[in-house]
Design an enzyme around this catalytic site. Structure first.
Site, PDB file in Angstrom:
ATOM      1  N   SER A 250       0.856  -1.193  -0.089  1.00 37.04           N
ATOM      2  CA  SER A 250      -0.255  -0.074   0.033  1.00 37.04           C
ATOM      3  C   SER A 250       0.822   1.365   0.033  1.00 37.04           C
ATOM      4  O   SER A 250       1.715   1.693  -0.999  1.00 37.04           O
ATOM      5  CB  SER A 250      -1.095   0.121   1.106  1.00 37.04           C
ATOM      6  OG  SER A 250      -2.034   0.771   1.121  1.00 37.04           O
TER       7      SER A 250
ATOM      8  N   ASP B 278      -5.885   2.305  -3.527  1.00 36.21           N
ATOM      9  CA  ASP B 278      -7.238   2.201  -2.848  1.00 36.21           C
ATOM     10  C   ASP B 278      -7.588   3.198  -1.953  1.00 36.21           C
ATOM     11  O   ASP B 278      -8.215   3.250  -1.382  1.00 36.21           O
ATOM     12  CB  ASP B 278      -7.136   0.836  -2.186  1.00 36.21           C
ATOM     13  CG  ASP B 278      -6.210   0.613  -1.080  1.00 36.21           C
ATOM     14  OD1 ASP B 278      -5.342   1.709  -0.888  1.00 36.21           O
ATOM     15  OD2 ASP B 278      -6.279  -0.175  -0.149  1.00 36.21           O
TER      16      ASP B 278
END
Length: 446
Positions: A102, A245
């Site tokens: 991430s 995301d």
């Protein structure tokens, strides 16, 4: 059995250091393959990744583990995390895997699992996979070893999916948009989506080399995009993280807009349109008190969960709510996706700009935030600073000092060796004094 390998968002760590090694990835895939392969019929897994150099190593290890248990593997290549959730369902896969850490630096990596419904796994499922892994998994018969196939158009499939979430009667003509893709998974699909919808796109962070993901760019370093917005006189800036995301906005003046404001904007619009299920927004304990007060004033309930977008999604599914997210920019809209999607969230904001004709600054400042201070304190592996008496006393003293008009949240990160020390209060001097006291106590205990 308690989980020891999985954190708040899959398995994550420094590459080539336990647990983020090729050996562990292979064993983990074999255990996950056995967990999802419950009969002798053919089963399939899709595997996506971001742009980290270590993605090649982990992709191969996971492929070996899954095929050893008889699972057929479909390799998506670089694709955003929400794209893996989408393609898991679209391709009728039994399990999806995203290789990404991430927003973490390039030397880290992680492994996230999605079930056949495209949702991240529950704590119970992860615990069972760990159990299978510890016991050892018997490989498949030689004639039942799985196959591997690369899917070359996974990015194009995701682009088309994201565009369907934007109202068909609208276009982005006339909007100049800076998009910072963090040299990550969206470096191609992000600019393509905006351009195909008619925008004048100014790309940033779209030249990955395997080592520069999230490096002074993206949602964790929005100053780069803010400078580009001011330089190019853009209408808005969109900052994604390494796996796309999450979303942080930059308004036309170069001011940074966090996930709380984005959620407030979408929630208020959906409430007006009758689209907000249960008139409820699900967010985490990190979200600002100002957001909660704003929502209450317009008839929207705000429910808080533990930190982690999968806990937000779990509560959304339990309550049949369709909007949730995190202050960090994970915005979950279950009408469109099973997990946070920075580009889908961006299109909701852009649709609001087109429909209303209002500027980003006008739309994205929906409430006045209560002053909030956050410090991340790194600690030694193996130490437990939050269990130390001096730290507990500092926290208790801080809560007493802030009283009912303030709030403290002290927690251990689920993805990094950090203690996150956060507080909110309208009395900024008192707030800084309290946070500094707790931070110092944690540092001494570490």
């Amino acid at each position: 059995m308690t989980r020891s390998l999985f954190g708040t968002d899959g398995v994550r760590g420094r590459t080539n250091t336990y647990p983020m090694t090729a050996e562990v990835a292979l064993q983990l895939a074999a255990a996950a393959g056995r967990y999802f392969r419950r009969d002798q019929q053919e089963h399939r897994v899709v595997i996506g990744k971001d742009t980290r150099l270590s993605g090649y190593m982990l992709e191969n290890a996971l492929t070996a583990g899954f095929t050893s248990t008889g699972m057929n593997v479909f390799l998506l290549g670089p694709v955003p995390t929400p794209g893996v959730g989408f393609l898991t369902r679209s391709m009728r896969a039994d399990v999806g895997v995203m290789i990404s850490a991430s927003h973490n630096p390039a030397e880290d990596n992680g492994i996230k699992f999605f079930g056949p419904d495209g949702h991240k796994l529950s704590d119970e499922a992860e615990t069972e996979i760990e159990r299978l892994m510890s016991e050892g998994v018997a490989p498949a018969h030689p004639q039942r070893i799985g196959r591997a196939k690369r899917i070359d158009d996974s990015g194009s499939r995701y682009v088309e999916y994201v565009k369907t979430t934007f109202p068909r009667h609208l276009r982005l003509d006339g909007l100049r948009i800076v998009v910072d893709c963090a040299n990550g998974a969206a470096h191609r699909v992000g600019p393509a989506i905006l351009w195909e919808l008619g925008a004048d796109v100014i790309p940033v962070g779209t030249t990955p080399n395997g080592l520069n993901i999230n490096d002074k760019c993206g949602s964790t370093h929005p100053a780069v995009a803010a400078a580009k917005v001011r330089e190019t006189r853009a209408d808005i800036g969109l900052c994604l993280d390494g796996d796309a995301d999450r979303l942080i906005l930059i308004d036309q003046d170069g001011e940074i807009v966090d996930g709380d404001q984005i959620m407030g904007l979408i929630a208020s619009r959906w409430k007006e349109q009758g689209r907000l299920q249960g008139d409820t927004l699900v967010t985490t304990v990190m979200s600002n008190l100002g957001l909660e007060r704003f929502l209450y004033g317009i008839g929207i309930t705000m429910e808080r969960t533990k930190v982690g977008d999968r806990y937000v999604v779990e509560r959304m599914r339990e309550g049949q709510f369709n909007l949730g997210g995190e202050q960090s920019g994970h915005i979950v809209m279950t009408d469109f996706a099973t997990t946070g999607d920075g580009l889908v969230a961006a299109l909701q904001v852009l649709a609001a700009m087109v429909e209303t004709g209002r500027t980003a600054s006008d739309l994205a400042c929906v409430f006045t935030p209560i002053p909030q201070v956050l410090h991340n304190v790194r600690f030694r592996t193996g130490s437990e600073p939050l269990a130390v008496d001096a730290v507990q006393q500092a926290i208790a003293d801080g809560e007493k000092a802030l009283g009912p008009s303030g709030r403290l949240l002290i927690r251990k990160s689920g993805t990094e060796p950090l203690i996150r020390v956060m507080g909110e209060s309208e009395d900024q001097d008192k707030l800084h004094a309290v946070i500094d006291s707790i931070r110092q106590a944690v540092e001494h205990a570490s």
